[in-house]
Design an enzyme around this catalytic site. Structure first.
Site, mmCIF file in Angstrom:
data_model
loop_
_atom_site.group_PDB
_atom_site.id
_atom_site.type_symbol
_atom_site.label_atom_id
_atom_site.label_comp_id
_atom_site.label_asym_id
_atom_site.label_seq_id
_atom_site.Cartn_x
_atom_site.Cartn_y
_atom_site.Cartn_z
ATOM 1 N N ARG A 37 18.736 42.200 49.554
ATOM 2 C CA ARG A 37 19.189 43.415 49.456
ATOM 3 C C ARG A 37 18.143 44.504 49.418
ATOM 4 O O ARG A 37 18.419 45.593 49.925
ATOM 5 C CB ARG A 37 20.050 43.517 48.115
ATOM 6 C CG ARG A 37 21.324 42.774 48.311
ATOM 7 C CD ARG A 37 22.299 42.858 46.996
ATOM 8 N NE ARG A 37 23.402 42.329 47.647
ATOM 9 C CZ ARG A 37 24.265 41.885 46.731
ATOM 10 N NH1 ARG A 37 23.996 41.827 45.420
ATOM 11 N NH2 ARG A 37 25.587 41.420 46.946
ATOM 12 N N LYS A 201 42.411 30.451 47.759
ATOM 13 C CA LYS A 201 43.360 30.962 47.500
ATOM 14 C C LYS A 201 44.259 31.898 48.319
ATOM 15 O O LYS A 201 43.656 32.727 49.156
ATOM 16 C CB LYS A 201 43.549 31.556 46.141
ATOM 17 C CG LYS A 201 43.188 30.654 44.880
ATOM 18 C CD LYS A 201 43.106 31.576 43.533
ATOM 19 C CE LYS A 201 43.124 30.787 42.476
ATOM 20 N NZ LYS A 201 42.594 31.622 41.236
ATOM 21 N N GLY A 354 30.218 37.713 50.427
ATOM 22 C CA GLY A 354 30.622 36.340 49.411
ATOM 23 C C GLY A 354 30.254 34.889 50.107
ATOM 24 O O GLY A 354 29.079 34.557 50.735
ATOM 25 N N GLY A 377 33.780 41.759 48.244
ATOM 26 C CA GLY A 377 34.975 42.623 47.725
ATOM 27 C C GLY A 377 35.309 43.512 48.649
ATOM 28 O O GLY A 377 36.441 43.803 49.027
#
Ligand code: AMP
Length: 397
Positions: A37, A201, A354, A377
């Protein structure tokens, strides 16, 4: 099409420039264990230095929950950034973030100097987008640059609130790249456009499935979420992951795909285990034929072939979520096969942040992808078709 002003559209000579970066790096005993990062932030910082700005960096780090926590200080980041930039990044230690020390450090800056403020989440207002802290941050600068895509889906003081109190708010190069790739892929893709969804999910990707069915030519669904589809179709799924509340939703999505002419590809076979562990007994079965006491942990070989084939002729591929429990080597094959297929296509390949980014990197295909998003996200919300507050807050061109 998002058309935001960037650091290329402004003149920062002699101006104080506040840059929101994503320096939320993993730390172990004060040592940075992954500096990707920091490296990713360098192009914007170097550009602003070269243009003669007074560069004031800020970021959050971890979750100090609104109070100073020495172990979550950004001091180690200032040190490492100085080495990476080859120029001092002065750390403006200040428990109030924008307190007397930080203000004095800014006042003392010359053109081309760089300072780093303390962890913005030392202030409780930060995550509530409070006005007072937003104003304090804005009072330090003439120009604001947002280069933190990882937090773009949140409205906080340091990426959204601050923009209400400055005249000029633009995006940095890292942010621009994310907007260009994710935005273009979703709104203006070169076709055929194939999306691959996986992961645990259905419920965490409901809006993504729904939105992508309006855009893609082919939607591939694998991973834990595919067993809810399988059960809804009347299959037997043993102990596999399943969300019974979403059975009807999956049927609705299958119907929507048919109505829209989208090819929806689901696994035709699965690699299953008799325990959630790498060393369990394993076998491959057809979809919907998982015996009691067994669970689906990866896609099977026939599915691999079908999925990889669908990717071959694509011009744009977006991927979010692994095809199985890739953390266990015995169940990483499906995810790896797909990563390899993406690495070999001529398509523009975009990997959501992610877990998908981690999988592609761990499996060694990271440098073969066109773009790996830095925000998990945030990239999901992009694919949901949502407006990201951190992006929306920047000035339009
Ligand atoms: P997500 O955060 O929703 O993208 O989910 C990623 C996680 O899903 C990874 O940790 C995978 O191990 C897990 N996962 C993928 N496929 C399965 C599966 N068939 N059963 C259980 N977990 C899975």
């Amino acid at each position: 099409m998002l058309n935001k002003k960037s650091v290329d559209d402004i003149n920062v000579k002699g101006k104080k420039v506040l840059v929101r970066c994503d320096f939320n790096v993993p730390l172990q005993e004060g040592k940075i264990t992954d500096e990707n990062r920091l490296v990713a932030a360098l192009p914007t910082i170097k550009k602003l230095i070269a243009d003669g700005g007074k560069v004031i960096l800020c970021s959050h780090l971890g979750k100090p929950k609104g109070e100073p926590k020495p172990e979550l200080s950004l001091a180690p980041v200032a040190k490492r950034l100085s080495e990476l930039l080859g120029q001092e990044v002065k750390f403006a230690a200040d428990p109030e973030v924008v307190g007397p020390n930080a203000k004095a450090a800014v006042e003392a800056m010359n053109d081309g100097d760089v300072i780093l403020l303390e962890n913005t989440r030392y202030r409780a207002e930060e995550t509530k987008n409070g006005e007072a802290f937003s104003k304090e941050l804005a009072s330090l600068c003439d120009v604001f640059v947002n280069d933190a895509f990882g937090t773009a889906h949140r409205a906080h003081c340091s990426n959204v609130g601050v923009t209400q109190f400055v005249d000029t708010a633009v995006v940095g190069y890292l942010m621009q790249k994310e907007i260009d790739f994710l935005g273009n892929a979703v709104d203006n893709p070169e076709r055929p456009f194939v999306a691959i969804l996986g992961g645990a999910k259905v419920s965490s990707k409901i809006s993504v499935i729904n939105n992508l069915l309006d855009k893609v030519d082919v939607l591939i669904i694998g991973g834990g979420m595919s067993y809810t589809f399988s059960k809804a179709m009347g299959g037997h799924i043993g102990n596999s992951l399943c969300e019974d509340d979403y059975l009807q939703y999956t049927l609705d999505m299958m119907k929507k795909a048919e109505e829209k002419g989208v090819k929806l590809l689901l696994p035709v076979d699965n690699k299953i285990g008799d325990d959630f562990s790498n060393d369990c007994n394993m076998q491959v079965v057809s979809r919907g034929e998982i015996p009691d006491g067994w669970e689906g942990l990866d896609i099977g070989p026939k599915t691999e072939e079908i999925f990889c084939d669908a990717v071959k002729d694509a011009k744009t591929v977006v991927w979010n979520g692994p095809m199985g429990c890739f953390e266990m080597p015995n169940f990483a094959h499906g995810t790896e096969a797909l990563a390899k297929a993406l690495a070999e296509t001529d398509a523009t390949t975009i990997i959501g942040g992610g877990d998908s980014a981690a999988a592609v990197n761990i499996l060694g295909y990271g440098d073969k992808m066109t773009h790996i998003s830095t925000g998990g996200g945030a990239s999901l919300e992009f694919l949901e078709g949502k407006e990201l507050p951190g992006v929306a807050a920047a000035n339009d061109k």
